[in-house]
Design a protein around this motif. Structure first.
Motif, PDB file in Angstrom:
ATOM      1  N   ARG A  22      33.790  26.060  35.229  1.00  0.00           N
ATOM      2  CA  ARG A  22      33.913  25.064  36.291  1.00  0.00           C
ATOM      3  C   ARG A  22      32.555  24.446  36.573  1.00  0.00           C
ATOM      4  O   ARG A  22      31.557  25.160  36.693  1.00  0.00           O
ATOM      5  N   ASP A  60      40.299  32.924  34.010  1.00  0.00           N
ATOM      6  CA  ASP A  60      41.472  33.447  34.713  1.00  0.00           C
ATOM      7  C   ASP A  60      42.619  33.377  33.729  1.00  0.00           C
ATOM      8  O   ASP A  60      42.903  32.309  33.176  1.00  0.00           O
ATOM      9  N   GLU A  79      41.602  40.483  42.242  1.00  0.00           N
ATOM     10  CA  GLU A  79      42.082  39.391  41.384  1.00  0.00           C
ATOM     11  C   GLU A  79      42.501  39.936  40.022  1.00  0.00           C
ATOM     12  O   GLU A  79      41.694  39.970  39.094  1.00  0.00           O
ATOM     13  N   TRP A 108      43.553  38.872  37.482  1.00  0.00           N
ATOM     14  CA  TRP A 108      43.659  37.785  36.488  1.00  0.00           C
ATOM     15  C   TRP A 108      42.280  37.272  36.064  1.00  0.00           C
ATOM     16  O   TRP A 108      42.149  36.542  35.105  1.00  0.00           O
ATOM     17  N   HIS A 109      41.218  37.669  36.800  1.00  0.00           N
ATOM     18  CA  HIS A 109      39.881  37.132  36.529  1.00  0.00           C
ATOM     19  C   HIS A 109      39.108  38.087  35.612  1.00  0.00           C
ATOM     20  O   HIS A 109      38.788  39.213  35.981  1.00  0.00           O
ATOM     21  N   HIS A 153      32.742  31.381  37.571  1.00  0.00           N
ATOM     22  CA  HIS A 153      33.305  30.376  36.656  1.00  0.00           C
ATOM     23  C   HIS A 153      32.243  29.347  36.265  1.00  0.00           C
ATOM     24  O   HIS A 153      32.340  28.729  35.216  1.00  0.00           O
TER      25      HIS A 153
HETATM   26 ZN    ZN Z   1      38.583  33.421  38.490  1.00  0.00          ZN
END
Ligand code: ZN
Length: 251
Positions: free
Chosen positions: A126, A175, A223, A225-226, A168
């Motif tokens: 990101r 993710d 999280e 998923w991270h 990120h």
């Molecule tokens: Zn993440």
């Protein structure tokens, strides 16, 4: 009743005496050990005993270099280092990942798919602009639920890092969700994809960055998923020791 009380009193006395004796014995042993250790210092250490300690030290040093840029810590207290430039490889869709993390990520997804799973990258590198937009959206969502601005920002930061402090932005995080469940909530941990990733990600140099029991240290909610790339050796050690990156770097 009186006799019983006396009896209990005697038992208590005996327990105290035994306790004191054990304590005295312990103090004695510690004293003896200390004096022995002090005495040993003056003697030259036997070569055979010293050698393994030295070689163990060398192995530890060779195993992981905690200053490796791949272990760069980015969190609420440690913003992205100034001048950080991500060297990226494009992925499907709009996604991209750090060049060093790419082979591991590619192989991890391939192996997961070969195991009949459906992993999907839903977030990766990101820019600061994107992080700012995501953070502001999260703040707005809390405000819509009646939170004052300051409280909304505080709550938002638990789920979307304040711009400049998101992993990120390093290009080293992704993710990953299941195609059949793309909700970023606790239900992810029950998907076959997450179960597989949590068990195997370290083999590809990744770690589950925000485990359920480390919120107070990472500052980020659970999280499942991270995933963060740290390199194979560090990932293995972090996985085996059940620590988060912050704890690992403190060692
Ligand atoms: Zn993440």
């Amino acid at each position: 009743m009186g006799r019983k009380k006396r009896k209990r009193g005697r038992i208590r006395d005996r327990t105290v005496i035994i306790g004191l004796a054990a304590l005295a014995l312990l103090i004695g042993m510690l004293y003896f050990r200390n004096t022995r250790q002090t005495a040993d210092v003056s003697k030259p250490a036997p070569i055979q005993a010293a050698a393994p300690i030295e070689s163990k030290k060398q192995t530890q040093g060779a195993r992981t270099n905690k200053k490796d840029p791949l272990l760069t810590l980015v969190n609420g207290k440690n913003p992205l280092p100034k001048g950080w430039k991500a060297d990226l490889v494009p992925l499907e869709g709009e996604h991209s990942i750090d060049r060093r993390a790419y082979p591991g990520l590619k192989k991890m997804l391939e192996d997961a798919r070969a195991a009949g799973l459906d992993p999907l990258i839903c977030s990766s590198y990101r820019t600061n602009e994107l992080q700012t937009r995501l953070f502001n959206e999260q703040v707005k969502a809390y405000q819509n639920r009646g939170y004052e601005k300051e409280a909304a920002e505080r709550e938002a930061a638990v789920w979307v890092a304040v711009p400049g402090t998101s992993e990120h932005q390093t290009g080293l995080a992704a993710d990953i969700v299941s195609v059949s469940n793309q909700n970023l909530n606790h239900s992810q941990e029950n998907t076959a994809v997450q179960k597989w990733l949590m068990k195997n990600c370290w083999k590809y140099g990744f770690i589950l960055r925000y485990p359920s029991d480390k919120n107070s240290i990472t500052g980020i909610g659970y999280e499942p998923w991270h995933y963060r790339y740290v390199g194979k050796q560090a990932a293995k050690e972090i996985y085996e020791q059940s620590v988060c990156l912050e704890e690992y770097l403190r060692q």
